[in-house]
Design a protein around this motif. Sequence first.
Motif, short mmCIF file in Angstrom:
data_model
loop_
_atom_site.label_atom_id
_atom_site.label_comp_id
_atom_site.label_asym_id
_atom_site.label_seq_id
_atom_site.Cartn_x
_atom_site.Cartn_y
_atom_site.Cartn_z
N ILE A 124 56.31 16.28 -5.02
CA ILE A 124 56.81 14.90 -5.04
C ILE A 124 58.00 14.76 -4.12
CG2 ILE A 124 57.94 13.17 -6.49
CD1 ILE A 124 56.17 14.17 -8.81
N ARG A 125 58.90 15.72 -4.17
CA ARG A 125 60.08 15.69 -3.30
C ARG A 125 59.67 15.78 -1.83
NH1 ARG A 125 62.76 20.19 -5.06
NH2 ARG A 125 62.90 19.08 -7.04
N ALA A 126 58.71 16.67 -1.55
CA ALA A 126 58.25 16.82 -0.17
C ALA A 126 57.64 15.52 0.35
CB ALA A 126 57.23 17.96 -0.08
N GLN A 127 56.84 14.86 -0.48
CA GLN A 127 56.24 13.59 -0.08
C GLN A 127 57.32 12.55 0.19
OE1 GLN A 127 52.53 11.60 -1.84
NE2 GLN A 127 54.17 10.55 -2.92
N GLN A 128 58.31 12.49 -0.67
CA GLN A 128 59.40 11.51 -0.50
C GLN A 128 60.16 11.75 0.80
OE1 GLN A 128 61.53 12.24 -4.14
NE2 GLN A 128 60.43 10.66 -5.28
N HIS A 129 60.20 13.00 1.25
CA HIS A 129 60.95 13.36 2.45
C HIS A 129 60.08 13.42 3.70
CE1 HIS A 129 64.32 15.34 -0.17
NE2 HIS A 129 64.31 14.01 -0.22
N GLY A 130 58.82 12.97 3.59
CA GLY A 130 58.01 12.82 4.78
C GLY A 130 56.89 13.81 4.99
N ALA A 131 56.60 14.64 4.00
CA ALA A 131 55.50 15.60 4.15
C ALA A 131 54.17 14.86 4.29
CB ALA A 131 55.45 16.55 2.97
N SER A 132 53.28 15.42 5.08
CA SER A 132 51.95 14.83 5.30
C SER A 132 50.92 15.33 4.30
CB SER A 132 51.46 15.16 6.71
OG SER A 132 52.41 14.83 7.68
N TYR A 133 51.10 16.56 3.82
CA TYR A 133 50.22 17.11 2.78
C TYR A 133 50.97 18.17 2.00
CZ TYR A 133 49.32 21.27 5.73
OH TYR A 133 49.46 22.41 6.48
N PRO A 166 47.37 14.08 1.00
CA PRO A 166 46.31 15.03 0.68
C PRO A 166 46.83 16.28 -0.03
CG PRO A 166 46.03 14.21 2.90
CD PRO A 166 47.37 13.72 2.43
N VAL A 167 45.96 16.84 -0.86
CA VAL A 167 46.27 18.04 -1.64
C VAL A 167 45.39 19.19 -1.13
CG1 VAL A 167 46.10 19.07 -3.93
CG2 VAL A 167 46.97 16.74 -3.66
N VAL A 168 46.04 20.28 -0.77
CA VAL A 168 45.35 21.46 -0.24
C VAL A 168 45.44 22.58 -1.27
CG1 VAL A 168 45.31 23.18 1.61
CG2 VAL A 168 45.90 20.80 2.13
N ALA A 169 44.31 23.25 -1.51
CA ALA A 169 44.27 24.40 -2.41
C ALA A 169 44.12 25.66 -1.58
CB ALA A 169 43.12 24.28 -3.40
N ILE A 170 44.84 26.72 -1.98
CA ILE A 170 44.80 27.98 -1.23
C ILE A 170 44.91 29.16 -2.19
CG2 ILE A 170 47.31 27.99 -0.86
CD1 ILE A 170 46.74 29.25 1.91
N GLY A 171 44.39 30.29 -1.75
CA GLY A 171 44.58 31.52 -2.49
C GLY A 171 43.30 32.11 -3.05
N GLY A 172 42.69 33.02 -2.30
CA GLY A 172 41.51 33.73 -2.78
C GLY A 172 40.26 32.89 -2.92
N ILE A 173 40.22 31.76 -2.23
CA ILE A 173 39.10 30.83 -2.38
C ILE A 173 37.94 31.25 -1.47
CG2 ILE A 173 38.39 28.41 -2.33
CD1 ILE A 173 41.38 27.68 -2.50
N ASN A 174 36.72 31.10 -1.99
CA ASN A 174 35.52 31.35 -1.21
C ASN A 174 34.44 30.34 -1.60
OD1 ASN A 174 34.14 32.40 -3.56
ND2 ASN A 174 35.28 34.32 -3.24
#
Length: 220
Positions: A124-133, A166-174
């Motif tokens: 939420i903080r990142a989005q408020q400060h201009g994050a794209s995802y 947008p929401v990105v998921a990461i970590g051991g995904i296949n």
Amino acid sequence: MNSDSISDIISGIYAITDPNLLTSQTALLDAVDAALAQGVRVIQYRDKLASSDQKLERAKAIHRLCKRYQAVSIINDSLELMIAADADGVHLGQTDGATALTELDIPKQKIIGVTCHDDIELAIRAQQHGASYAAFGRFYPSNTKPHAKPAKIETLIEAKQELSIPVVAIGGINAHNMSPLLDAGADCIAVINAIFGQNDTQKAANTLVSTFNRLTAGFN
């Protein structure tokens, strides 16, 4: 860049390079080319081992490949390298400036990704400060970061309720375990080993892209 265009851009399969898997520039560029040819939408250049000159050369080459395939080039951690290579964006961890986005001199047209681990408040903080995802994870055991704390699938559900980026998921995904993450609302699946750790990069990328497209076909 507005949220609608970002939603179109940060979607699908997001591949992150690893110098331990792609040990030469030729191997790196061949693998990136193969992944893009199969429909990978985003390439993040992540390299803690190469020299500054090598990083710049490789980042520029990856950006050219991404332009050819109408994909997006992201630089891991380095705003300076992103600017020098004219890449499309930068991905920042919590120790790389993500906590002070408003203090960074990032051109407005550039994409800014932020690692948020399993923390909605960081996102939420990142989005408020201009994050794209916002990127969350790890969701499964990870070869790249085996000691990273696990993230909960419920975090993705909450992220989709609280965020407009947008929401990105990461970590051991296949291809076999991405379905619950997509059901929870992940817009984009980020992978390293599932593409670049496989013997056949082209086949691996095709499998991931095809699986993502099949699983999300009824979402819209």
